[in-house]
Design a protein around this motif. Structure first.
Motif, PDB file in Angstrom:
ATOM      1  N   VAL A  26     -62.020 -40.879  12.215  1.00 16.44           N
ATOM      2  CA  VAL A  26     -61.282 -41.233  13.136  1.00 16.44           C
ATOM      3  C   VAL A  26     -61.699 -41.949  14.431  1.00 16.44           C
ATOM      4  O   VAL A  26     -61.208 -43.000  14.761  1.00 16.44           O
ATOM      5  N   ALA A  27     -62.756 -41.420  14.841  1.00 22.17           N
ATOM      6  CA  ALA A  27     -63.492 -42.012  15.904  1.00 22.17           C
ATOM      7  C   ALA A  27     -63.883 -43.356  15.905  1.00 22.17           C
ATOM      8  O   ALA A  27     -63.627 -44.208  16.719  1.00 22.17           O
ATOM      9  N   ALA A  30     -61.016 -45.782  15.634  1.00 21.73           N
ATOM     10  CA  ALA A  30     -60.454 -46.031  17.353  1.00 21.73           C
ATOM     11  C   ALA A  30     -61.438 -46.960  17.623  1.00 21.73           C
ATOM     12  O   ALA A  30     -60.942 -48.102  18.501  1.00 21.73           O
ATOM     13  N   VAL A  33     -60.753 -50.406  16.462  1.00 23.39           N
ATOM     14  CA  VAL A  33     -59.359 -50.932  16.815  1.00 23.39           C
ATOM     15  C   VAL A  33     -59.249 -51.485  18.019  1.00 23.39           C
ATOM     16  O   VAL A  33     -58.901 -52.520  18.562  1.00 23.39           O
ATOM     17  N   THR A  34     -60.175 -50.663  19.039  1.00 22.70           N
ATOM     18  CA  THR A  34     -59.898 -51.154  20.595  1.00 22.70           C
ATOM     19  C   THR A  34     -61.107 -52.219  20.976  1.00 22.70           C
ATOM     20  O   THR A  34     -60.876 -53.035  21.933  1.00 22.70           O
ATOM     21  N   THR A  45     -61.047 -50.533   9.813  1.00 20.73           N
ATOM     22  CA  THR A  45     -60.219 -49.517  10.049  1.00 20.73           C
ATOM     23  C   THR A  45     -59.808 -49.001   8.757  1.00 20.73           C
ATOM     24  O   THR A  45     -59.611 -47.733   8.479  1.00 20.73           O
TER      25      THR A  45
END
Length: 219
Positions: A26-27, A30, A33-34, A45
């Motif tokens: 998950v980290a 993220a 994505v950012t 992702t």
């Protein structure tokens, strides 16, 4: 018709690493994505999502539970429902092994450490006799569960031993309720009633994510 669940055994293997693995996926997702461009973020992702689902299936999905009539073992991609009365062997080593109707079923949810597995497989009699017993046979030559259940034995029972004893006791109770003798032909034949269910949500999810990842690379 589903029977009422009596007991869910606490998993002893892979839970902390499984949660850590999912959080890491998950980290990483993220971060991509950012901070990454769409051309990089989309496949990355999807790869993180695939990894998180794979970790869930391999390390967090496996569980063991028992009802009054069956043992339910969830593994990575399937759930097996075994009639308790058909179970003739229960062993916890690096994984839980159950034998029913001449077939072996394993589940990684319950396990011993490697050191304790070796010690359990290579038991020695007391008194300095140096006689090594066969793997899986208690030093008293009989059922280890009967010793552990003795009212005079005040020592703590290790959780893998408790799981073995509990499943064995549930199997004896079910055989008694069905009027089936241990090691009988009826017990063996009952093993053919074992039901296997494929974990389709996990299988489909992994296939879809894998295909989406490939498409994202070529588009």
């Amino acid at each position: 018709m589903a029977t009422e669940e009596l007991q869910r055994f606490r998993p002893t293997n892979g839970r902390a690493m499984g949660v850590l693995g999912i959080l890491l996926c998950v980290a990483l997702g993220a971060v991509f994505v950012t901070s990454a461009s769409p051309a990089t973020a989309v496949p990355a992702t999807l790869a993180c999502a695939f990894g998180a689902l794979l970790v869930w299936a391999a390390m967090l999905r496996p569980t063991v539970a028992a009802t009054s009539r069956e043992l339910r073992m969830r593994t990575m991609f399937e759930t097996v429902e075994i009639p308790l009365a058909s179970i003739d062997t229960v062993l916890v080593r690096r994984y839980l092994l159950v034998r029913s109707g001449g077939r072996k079923y394993i589940c990684p949810a319950i396990s011993r450490s490697l050191r304790k597995t070796v010690r359990s497989e290579m038991k020695w009699t007391g008194g300095g006799g140096g006689n090594m017993l066969m793997p899986g046979v208690a030093a008293d030559g009989g059922a280890r569960s009967s010793v552990a259940q003795d009212a005079g034995d005040q020592r703590d029972v290790a959780y893998p031993d408790f799981v073995e004893q509990q499943i064995q006791q549930l199997a004896r109770n079910d055989r008694s309720a069905r009027g089936i003798e241990e090691r009988s032909e009826e017990e063996y034949e009952l093993g053919s009633q074992t039901v296997r269910h494929t974990a389709w949500p996990e299988v489909i999810g992994l296939v879809v994510l894998a295909l989406a990842f490939v498409v994202s690379l070529v588009v």
